[in-house]
Each structure stands twice: as structure tokens, then as C-alpha cells.
Design an enzyme around this catalytic site. Structure first.
Site, mmCIF file in Angstrom:
data_model
loop_
_atom_site.group_PDB
_atom_site.id
_atom_site.type_symbol
_atom_site.label_atom_id
_atom_site.label_comp_id
_atom_site.label_asym_id
_atom_site.label_seq_id
_atom_site.Cartn_x
_atom_site.Cartn_y
_atom_site.Cartn_z
ATOM 1 C CB SER A 118 -2.433 -4.662 -11.410
ATOM 2 O OG SER A 118 -2.572 -5.385 -10.905
ATOM 3 C CG HIS A 155 -3.272 0.842 -11.248
ATOM 4 N ND1 HIS A 155 -2.088 -0.154 -10.424
ATOM 5 C CD2 HIS A 155 -3.667 -1.215 -11.839
ATOM 6 C CE1 HIS A 155 -3.109 -0.660 -9.558
ATOM 7 N NE2 HIS A 155 -3.719 -1.555 -9.679
ATOM 8 C CE LYS A 197 -6.002 -0.243 -6.822
ATOM 9 N NZ LYS A 197 -6.573 -1.331 -7.667
HETATM 10 C C1 LIG Z 1 -7.362 -2.651 -7.451
HETATM 11 C C2 LIG Z 1 -8.102 -3.202 -8.621
HETATM 12 C C3 LIG Z 1 -8.995 -3.633 -9.297
HETATM 13 C C4 LIG Z 1 -10.047 -3.822 -7.999
HETATM 14 O O1 LIG Z 1 -10.181 -2.455 -7.739
HETATM 15 P P1 LIG Z 1 -10.626 -1.790 -6.229
HETATM 16 O O2 LIG Z 1 -11.854 -0.567 -6.065
HETATM 17 O O3 LIG Z 1 -10.132 -2.159 -5.381
HETATM 18 O O4 LIG Z 1 -11.924 -3.457 -5.744
HETATM 19 C C5 LIG Z 1 -9.788 -4.185 -10.315
HETATM 20 N N1 LIG Z 1 -8.807 -3.917 -11.224
HETATM 21 C C6 LIG Z 1 -7.223 -3.389 -11.106
HETATM 22 C C7 LIG Z 1 -6.461 -3.913 -12.308
HETATM 23 C C8 LIG Z 1 -7.102 -2.865 -10.048
HETATM 24 O O5 LIG Z 1 -6.264 -2.694 -9.762
#
Ligand SMILES: *Cc1c(COP(=O)(O)O)cnc(C)c1O
Length: 384
Positions: free
Chosen positions: A183, A211, A241
Site C-alpha cells: 500500500s 490495491h 479502493k
Molecule cells: C486500505 C487497506 C486495508 C483496510 O481496508 P479498509 O476497507 O479501508 O478497512 C487493508 N489492507 C490494505 C493493504 C489496505 O491498503
């Protein structure tokens, strides 16, 4: 009477502020997939994970609005009670089809997913081995499980094999967990090699592809697509995302999913997603299936920047500009903001000390001219 709680909090704030690590919320109005309004100014955002601009897509919004009109705003209960809306099984079938698995289970958020999945499958007799740069919620889930938790060096398959050789023998079950696309670095995990090592040591593999979905792989199905030989037992990702909404999922075999739905604490003891989130996610998956050119766009934008700045070619929609100290990253972000660009400064503990950075996130909705504006704003910081 002394208020020791408030004193504790104030002391912590003072400490963090002294080293540029205090964070505060800044009200930000996202106007569309690209522009945000902050402090009365309109900025081009390179800080959103809405990689396909689907959060503002007319069909996705219409699907959510229609679902609210028809089903109301909330699920009303956990899924095992009365909260299992039919839209959820439809979304799960779509996700499983995209990932090529038998079944899927959706969650309230990505954090809830990893906090729930890992303790469902490993416990105090077991072992979890985690890439050192994996997302915070993988670490939370690992610690919650009570298993022995060991880090391996980032994307270092030999170190993973060494850690398994050292710790696997004394453990019951073993789980290896990594991001598919990291991320804060935007690089891919070598899932084929990781999966081979996992199989050699009888370890299960969980990949968090928050991602990857919608961005990586020619069909947007995510990072596993880039490694056809990899066997990923638990393919987790989020709807927050590229899907442009909220919620998360894991795709796996039917028994794995059935067991999660009866025993995973963040499924059993947490309210189902608002049905409109599921409707929006289904509509977003429709757009992804229909528009491969949209899926290809964020990486193309990211590569425009990495080529111009002589950085390694972007592997995802995320490009880090590592600057070192937290204060430098803050100064760079302020400079870009003065130029009308929003780029989040990322500081420890989100990234290791000494690697504070600008994290640039590219969207299919960015124009090449906007990317060029970013390139020229970042260039002087790269050259320092
Ligand atoms: C954003 C993210 C999460 C968390 O997801 P949310 O739905 O925002 O709680 C988990 N793992 C990764 C790699 C992320 O980038």
C-alpha cells in the site's frame, strides 16, 4: 481531582508534535474522482485510492441510490441474524467468479476482514509469518490470533523460507500473509515464489490485494493474475479502493468460506454492510468488466511519472517518493499543496523510520496534463 487520562493524552501529543509525527484530520470535500476542496481551495488529488474514479461514477451512484430507496440505509443486524441481504450473495458470487474461486465472504471493511480471518484459522499453537511491510490490519489480525508472529524481510522469499525452516516445525498450522500490492510502496509481492515456499512447508497463504483489484492484471482481477502458478488460499481485498465504496471480501474454497461465515468473529458479531454498498460494488464490477481501458489507465499514468523521474517502472497505481525525514515529507507536501496538488505525506509508524515519503496515487480520471504538472512539482524534491 487529577484527570490522568487527559494528562496522558496531552503528554503523548506533545511528544509526537516535537518530532513532526502528530497527525490531525483535515476536512476534505472530494468533488469528483480527481478534485478535492480543502481549506477553501480546489486541489488536484494524488492521494485517493479511488483508482478508477468509480466513487463518482453515475452508474455506481445510481445503483447505490436505488438500493437505498428499495432497501433502506442499513442491514439491521449481523448477517447470521436478519442482516443477510440477497445483494450480498450476488456480490459474493461476482467476486468469486472474478477471482476464480468457489466462494467468497464479504466484510464490513478491510480492517475487519484481516482482524477476523486470521484468528479464524490460526491460534495459540500456530505460526503466522508476515511480510515486514504488510498492512497494519494483517498485524492486528495476527496478534489477535494468539499465534507466534514472525516477520520476514520485504519480498525476500529466501528469508521467508529461512523463517519457515526455523519456526515451522514447532507450530501446528502455519499461515503466511502478505500484501499483493504494497500500500505504501506500490510494488507487487512475488506470489509464485512465495506460494512455492508455502507449499514446501505446508503453510497457507493469505494475500491482501486491496490495491490490486481493478488495477492490476489485464482484467483488473488483481495481483494473483500476474502469477498464474501461484496458489493463494485466501484472496482478500477491499471494496474501498478501486471499487470506490466500502467493505471487503475474501475469496476461497466453499468449506473455507462456510467456516468463516459460522465462526469468524468480525462476521458473526458485526452488522452486515449497508445493502447500498453491495449494490454499488456490483455496479463497479460491471464497469470493470466492461472497460478494460479504464483498468489500464492508473498504471499508465503512474508509469508516465516514473519514466519522467527516472524511477523504477510503476507496478501499480501507487508510487512512493521516499524523502527520508518526516519534516521533509511534510515540507514537500506543503510545497505541492501551494502548487494546487494534494499528495499525502506518509510518516512513521505507517512506514519505517527514515523512509517518510510522498505517496502518489494515480487515477484513471487524471489527465496527462495533470500528471505532468505533478511531475514538475515533484522533480525538485527528487533531485535533493
Ligand atoms: C486500505 C487497506 C486495508 C483496510 O481496508 P479498509 O476497507 O479501508 O478497512 C487493508 N489492507 C490494505 C493493504 C489496505 O491498503
Amino acid at each position: 481531582m487529577k484527570d490522568t487520562l487527559t494528562e496522558f493524552a496531552q503528554g503523548k501529543i506533545d511528544q509526537l508534535s516535537a518530532v513532526s509525527l502528530m497527525r490531525t484530520l483535515k476536512p476534505t470535500h472530494r468533488l469528483d474522482g480527481v478534485f478535492v476542496e480543502r481549506g477553501g481551495r480546489r486541489l488536484i488529488s494524488f492521494s485517493c485510492n479511488d483508482y478508477l474514479a468509480l466513487s463518482h461514477h453515475p452508474q455506481v451512484k445510481a445503483a447505490a441510490q436505488a438500493a437505498i430507496d428499495e432497501h433502506g440505509t442499513g442491514a439491521g443486524a449481523s448477517r447470521l441474524i436478519t442482516g443477510d441481504h440477497p445483494l450480498f450473495s450476488e456480490l459474493e458470487a461476482r467476486l468469486a467468479a472474478l477471482k476464480g474461486t468457489e466462494a467468497a465472504c464479504i466484510f464490513g471493511s478491510g480492517y475487519l476482514a484481516n482482524a477476523g480471518i486470521i484468528p479464524t484459522f490460526v491460534g495459540s499453537e500456530d505460526l503466522v509469518i508476515v511480510d515486514e511491510l504488510a498492512h497494519a490490519c494483517i498485524w492486528s489480525g495476527s496478534k489477535l490470533s494468539g499465534a507466534k508472529v514472525v516477520a520476514f524481510r520485504h519480498n525476500d522469499v529466501e528469508d521467508l523460507a529461512a523463517k519457515l525452516a526455523e519456526h515451522r516445525g514447532s507450530a501446528g498450522k502455519a499461515l503466511v500473509a502478505t500484501d499483493g500490492v504494497f500500500s505504501m510502496d506500490g510494488d507487487l509481492a512475488p506470489l509464485d515464489a512465495i506460494s512455492r515456499v508455502c507449499r514446501a512447508h505446508e503453510a497457507w497463504l493469505l494475500v491482501d490485494d486491496a490495491h490490486g483489484l481493478g488495477v492490476v492484471g489485464d482484467d483488473g482481477s488483481g495481483s494473483a493474475r500476474m502469477f498464474p502458478d501461484a496458489r493463494v488460499d485466501l484472496q482478500m481485498g477491499t471494496l474501498s479502493k478501486a471499487i470506490g465504496g466500502y467493505g471487503a471480501y475474501v475469496c476461497a474454497t466453499q468449506p473455507v468460506i462456510d467456516f468463516l461465515k459460522t465462526r469468524c468473529r468480525t462476521v458473526v458479531y458485526s452488522t452486515g454492510l449497508p445493502p447500498a454498498n453491495a449494490a454499488a460494488a456490483i455496479a463497479a464490477l460491471d464497469v470493470i468488466a466492461r472497460e478494460p481501458e479504464r483498468v489500464a489507465a492508473p498504471i499508465a499514468r503512474a508509469r508516465r511519472l516514473t519514466t519522467a523521474l527516472n524511477l523504477p517502472p510503476a507496478e501499480s497505481a501507487v508510487v512512493p517518493i521516499v524523502l527520508g525525514e518526516a519534516e521533509t515529507a511534510l515540507a514537500a507536501a506543503r510545497d505541492l499543496e501551494d502548487k494546487g496538488l494534494l499528495a499525502a505525506p506518509i510518516r512513521p509508524p505507517t512506514v519505517p523510520a527514515g523512509t517518510a515519503r510522498l505517496r502518489l496515487a494515480f487515477s484513471a480520471a487524471h489527465t496527462e496534463a495533470q500528471v505532468d504538472q505533478l511531475i514538475e512539482a515533484v522533480r525538485p524534491w527528487r533531485a535533493r
